[in-house]
Design a protein around this motif. Sequence first.
Motif, PDB file in Angstrom:
ATOM      1  N   SER A   1       7.834  -6.975  -3.813  1.00  0.00           N
ATOM      2  CA  SER A   1       7.191  -5.837  -4.445  1.00  0.00           C
ATOM      3  C   SER A   1       8.218  -5.006  -5.199  1.00  0.00           C
ATOM      4  O   SER A   1       9.293  -4.702  -4.675  1.00  0.00           O
ATOM      5  N   GLY A   2       7.914  -4.645  -6.431  1.00  0.00           N
ATOM      6  CA  GLY A   2       8.846  -3.885  -7.248  1.00  0.00           C
ATOM      7  C   GLY A   2       9.452  -4.701  -8.358  1.00  0.00           C
ATOM      8  O   GLY A   2       9.972  -4.170  -9.327  1.00  0.00           O
ATOM      9  N   ASP A   3       9.413  -6.012  -8.261  1.00  0.00           N
ATOM     10  CA  ASP A   3       9.831  -6.899  -9.338  1.00  0.00           C
ATOM     11  C   ASP A   3      11.311  -6.794  -9.659  1.00  0.00           C
ATOM     12  O   ASP A   3      11.739  -7.051 -10.779  1.00  0.00           O
TER      13      ASP A   3
ATOM     14  N   ASN B   1       3.171   5.863  -5.870  1.00  0.00           N
ATOM     15  CA  ASN B   1       3.082   5.835  -7.327  1.00  0.00           C
ATOM     16  C   ASN B   1       1.820   6.525  -7.829  1.00  0.00           C
ATOM     17  O   ASN B   1       1.818   7.084  -8.930  1.00  0.00           O
ATOM     18  N   LEU B   2       0.770   6.490  -7.029  1.00  0.00           N
ATOM     19  CA  LEU B   2      -0.462   7.182  -7.423  1.00  0.00           C
ATOM     20  C   LEU B   2      -0.231   8.689  -7.482  1.00  0.00           C
ATOM     21  O   LEU B   2      -0.721   9.371  -8.397  1.00  0.00           O
TER      22      LEU B   2
ATOM     23  N   VAL C   1       1.403  -0.958 -10.727  1.00  0.00           N
ATOM     24  CA  VAL C   1       0.988  -2.333 -11.021  1.00  0.00           C
ATOM     25  C   VAL C   1       1.883  -3.345 -10.317  1.00  0.00           C
ATOM     26  O   VAL C   1       1.426  -4.378  -9.809  1.00  0.00           O
ATOM     27  N   ARG C   2       3.204  -3.051 -10.262  1.00  0.00           N
ATOM     28  CA  ARG C   2       4.147  -3.991  -9.663  1.00  0.00           C
ATOM     29  C   ARG C   2       4.252  -3.866  -8.149  1.00  0.00           C
ATOM     30  O   ARG C   2       5.006  -4.622  -7.526  1.00  0.00           O
ATOM     31  N   ALA C   3       3.533  -2.926  -7.555  1.00  0.00           N
ATOM     32  CA  ALA C   3       3.630  -2.700  -6.109  1.00  0.00           C
ATOM     33  C   ALA C   3       2.861  -3.768  -5.337  1.00  0.00           C
ATOM     34  O   ALA C   3       1.894  -3.479  -4.624  1.00  0.00           O
ATOM     35  N   LYS C   4       3.277  -4.990  -5.506  1.00  0.00           N
ATOM     36  CA  LYS C   4       2.682  -6.104  -4.759  1.00  0.00           C
ATOM     37  C   LYS C   4       3.651  -7.274  -4.786  1.00  0.00           C
ATOM     38  O   LYS C   4       4.281  -7.568  -5.800  1.00  0.00           O
ATOM     39  N   GLY C   5       3.768  -7.918  -3.643  1.00  0.00           N
ATOM     40  CA  GLY C   5       4.559  -9.134  -3.580  1.00  0.00           C
ATOM     41  C   GLY C   5       3.721 -10.310  -4.036  1.00  0.00           C
ATOM     42  O   GLY C   5       2.486 -10.247  -4.046  1.00  0.00           O
ATOM     43  N   MET C   6       4.399 -11.385  -4.420  1.00  0.00           N
ATOM     44  CA  MET C   6       3.667 -12.567  -4.879  1.00  0.00           C
ATOM     45  C   MET C   6       4.376 -13.831  -4.402  1.00  0.00           C
ATOM     46  O   MET C   6       5.571 -13.989  -4.586  1.00  0.00           O
TER      47      MET C   6
ATOM     48  N   GLU D   1       0.815  -1.214   0.000  1.00  0.00           N
ATOM     49  CA  GLU D   1       0.000   0.000   0.000  1.00  0.00           C
ATOM     50  C   GLU D   1       0.850   1.266   0.000  1.00  0.00           C
ATOM     51  O   GLU D   1       0.489   2.274  -0.630  1.00  0.00           O
ATOM     52  N   LYS D   2       1.984   1.255   0.673  1.00  0.00           N
ATOM     53  CA  LYS D   2       2.849   2.438   0.733  1.00  0.00           C
ATOM     54  C   LYS D   2       3.371   2.794  -0.652  1.00  0.00           C
ATOM     55  O   LYS D   2       3.327   3.957  -1.078  1.00  0.00           O
TER      56      LYS D   2
END
Length: 360
Positions: A302-304, A237-238, A284-289, A231-232
Amino acid sequence: MKEIALPQEDAARKKKARSLRALRKFTGGAMFVLAILAIACLIGVLVVVILTQTGERDPARDTLLYILTGAFAGGAVVLALAAFGTGVLTQRVQEAELDYLERLCGEDCFYVGDGTVAQFGGSELFIRSESEQYKKARIRIPYREVICHSVCTRKAPREKGKWSVVLEVPAHYVQKRGGAPKAFIETDGKERLYRILEERGLRLQGERPPRGAKQADTRFPLTAKLLLPDEKKRRRNLIYIVLSAVLMAAGALVAVFWQEATLVGAIVCVLGGVFLARSIAGFVRAKGMLGLGEAGLYWRESGDAVADKLFLKWEVVCSVGYETAGEKRYLAVVCPFGTYHLPDIEGAYEWIAQMHPELV
């Protein structure tokens, strides 16, 4: 690059080391310059395209702009390919240089840190400085207390990866009192190292390295993909998206309605577009997976970034459980050569418990 032969004379050896260092710096600098020029050409394409849509129509001007568009586009492609090739060459030169410097210290020496080498003696492992001045100030570890792990570091759910050897030693040899009872020292896996381990009678545990044979590149499908939004980073980025859109719109208005500043407006519009694309990609990439499959476990930060990716086969995992640090709970993936602490994403532990109950 192939292994570089060591000259007989000391002066020739030092000269060769200097030439390798100069070559690495030259190729690295060339890669950077080529990449900058490729980006400049790409920006040039965007600027010229905007100019073709603005200003008075003039056949001579339009012809010139079309020629510039093709020149910039071709230059961007050629320079990008050249930068990529130079980057690959730089990596190979760096590997050859490090191997050469290792063998300057001794055929049984291998880098384990900045300016530090592990030397495999007759009955002991020595951790020492690469400098001859501090050669005698070394740590001595008997082989009976050394465990060698063969490790393949994978950045994607696929078979191919980078091989290394992790040396497990009692922590009191290499650090002050306190902390974990074991220390892990990593060095690049290479044929010379594998050969010396065999000569010293040190058994290599873990995955079997290819030893010169071409490694297969099988891809492993992921059955479950669990996402962890950052979220940060998304909020940041928003904000960048809004600011970039404002900059792009301002540049477009200047280019269309202020004839004396058409070029400046076009450049501002292009820069705003570049920043907007980067910000959208970052959002879009601001998430871990966390990916889970039959072959193993895949984590992407997060950040790829390439450095924040990890794939572990289930065969190298000893156990999976929970560990708490401060107020946060982590998923601890224990391997023979260390423990990985991953975010506790809902559903991950349950999936592993169902598919691999022997690990939890």
